[in-house]
Enzyme design. Structure first.
Site, PDB file in Angstrom:
ATOM      1  N   HIS A   1       3.371  29.876  12.109  1.00 18.67           N
ATOM      2  CA  HIS A   1       2.091  29.223  11.866  1.00 18.67           C
ATOM      3  C   HIS A   1       1.074  30.203  11.296  1.00 18.67           C
ATOM      4  CE1 HIS A   1       2.922  25.766  14.958  1.00 18.67           C
ATOM      5  NE2 HIS A   1       3.869  25.912  14.060  1.00 18.67           N
TER       6      HIS A   1
ATOM      7  N   SER B   1       5.797  23.654   9.546  1.00 18.49           N
ATOM      8  CA  SER B   1       4.487  24.008  10.098  1.00 18.49           C
ATOM      9  C   SER B   1       3.834  25.185   9.381  1.00 18.49           C
ATOM     10  CB  SER B   1       4.617  24.310  11.593  1.00 18.49           C
ATOM     11  OG  SER B   1       5.121  23.197  12.288  1.00 18.49           O
TER      12      SER B   1
END
Length: 274
Positions: free
Chosen positions: A222, A176
């Site tokens: 992230h 991610s």
């Protein structure tokens, strides 16, 4: 010189050696940002394959996750459970993590995903690989293989580094961070080229909302990947044309140096506390 060594030319014939030497002087086609033109997204396909193979490996042997997931400092019990550690050895447990001589976790974790049966299950890798499949080839075609590879790996590293700085005892897996880096890069490159960015903006906003709203998601990974990807893409997109290669190389090198320095500083602090 034998006829077999000759090939047809516009006028007369040329030997293969002459053709090879001549080709060296022909300017190779470049993308708008200076990378070599590549019709096939080899890097994207390779990254997808690497993620899938790593996922199959962790299904075959769950211990793969314990050994290669991102964790800054933890205690690993014989049964595979991890516990928060201050760096103090505990009998019957192994000190693991980046701070304990395992810096490879900063990158290997980006090729692992939540195993089947966990909270996110197979959906974790499916979403990340879908995102990579959707935007990876476009970025690779615009940037070229080398720049795209650097963008992906440094974004993955950026996500792991931010997690290491903020919550070193928190384990994490997933591509991610790298994917968010691609999101950020896609937005920056799109704005530079004057292309519509509404779709990637919507996708990015939705994923950021999910990141901070759903428990168990590493927002550090992230956000770290997003920042690194966007900054590196900015250097790619806005470098002066004449100094493009130099600026791009300096941006990649500087990003790597900064991230390594942050890891080193945090490692010194954690080991000093232990």
């Amino acid at each position: 010189m034998c006829p077999e060594c000759m090939r047809d030319a516009a006028v007369g014939h040329q030997c293969h050696e002459c053709v090879r030497e001549g080709n060296k002087t022909v300017r190779q086609p470049r993308t708008i940002f200076g990378g070599r033109v590549s019709a096939t997204p080899v890097v994207t396909f390779t990254l997808i394959a690497a993620n899938v193979l790593a996922y199959l490996a962790e299904i075959a042997d769950p211990a793969v996750v314990d050994r290669f997931q991102m964790v800054g400092q933890a205690l690993l019990a014989r049964n595979g459970n991890m516990y928060v550690s201050d760096g103090t050895p505990v009998p019957g447990m192994e000190l693991v993590g980046v701070a304990n001589g395992e810096p490879y976790r900063l990158l290997t974790s980006a090729f692992l995903h939540a195993p089947p049966g966990s909270g996110f299950g197979v959906g974790h890798i499916l979403f990340n690989m879908w995102a990579l499949w959707m935007i990876g080839p476009q970025l690779e075609q615009v940037l070229g293989r080398a720049r795209f590879t650097a963008l992906y790996l440094l974004s993955a590293l950026g996500g792991s580094v931010l997690l290491y700085l903020i919550d070193p005892s928190q384990p994490a897996v997933g591509a991610s961070g790298a994917i968010f880096g691609l999101f950020g890069a896609f937005f920056v490159i799109g704005r530079k080229l004057g292309a519509p960015t509404g779709g990637i903006t919507f996708l990015l906003v939705i994923n950021l909302v999910i990141t901070f709203a759903v428990p168990g998601i590493s927002w550090q990974g992230h956000l770290g990947g997003l920042v690194v990807g966007a900054l590196l893409a900015t250097a790619y997109a806005y470098a002066p044309a004449r100094q493009r290669s130099m600026v791009h190389g300096a941006a990649i090198g500087s990003a790597l140096v900064v991230l390594v320095a942050l890891v080193a500083a945090q490692t010194v602090q954690l080991t000093a506390l232990g």
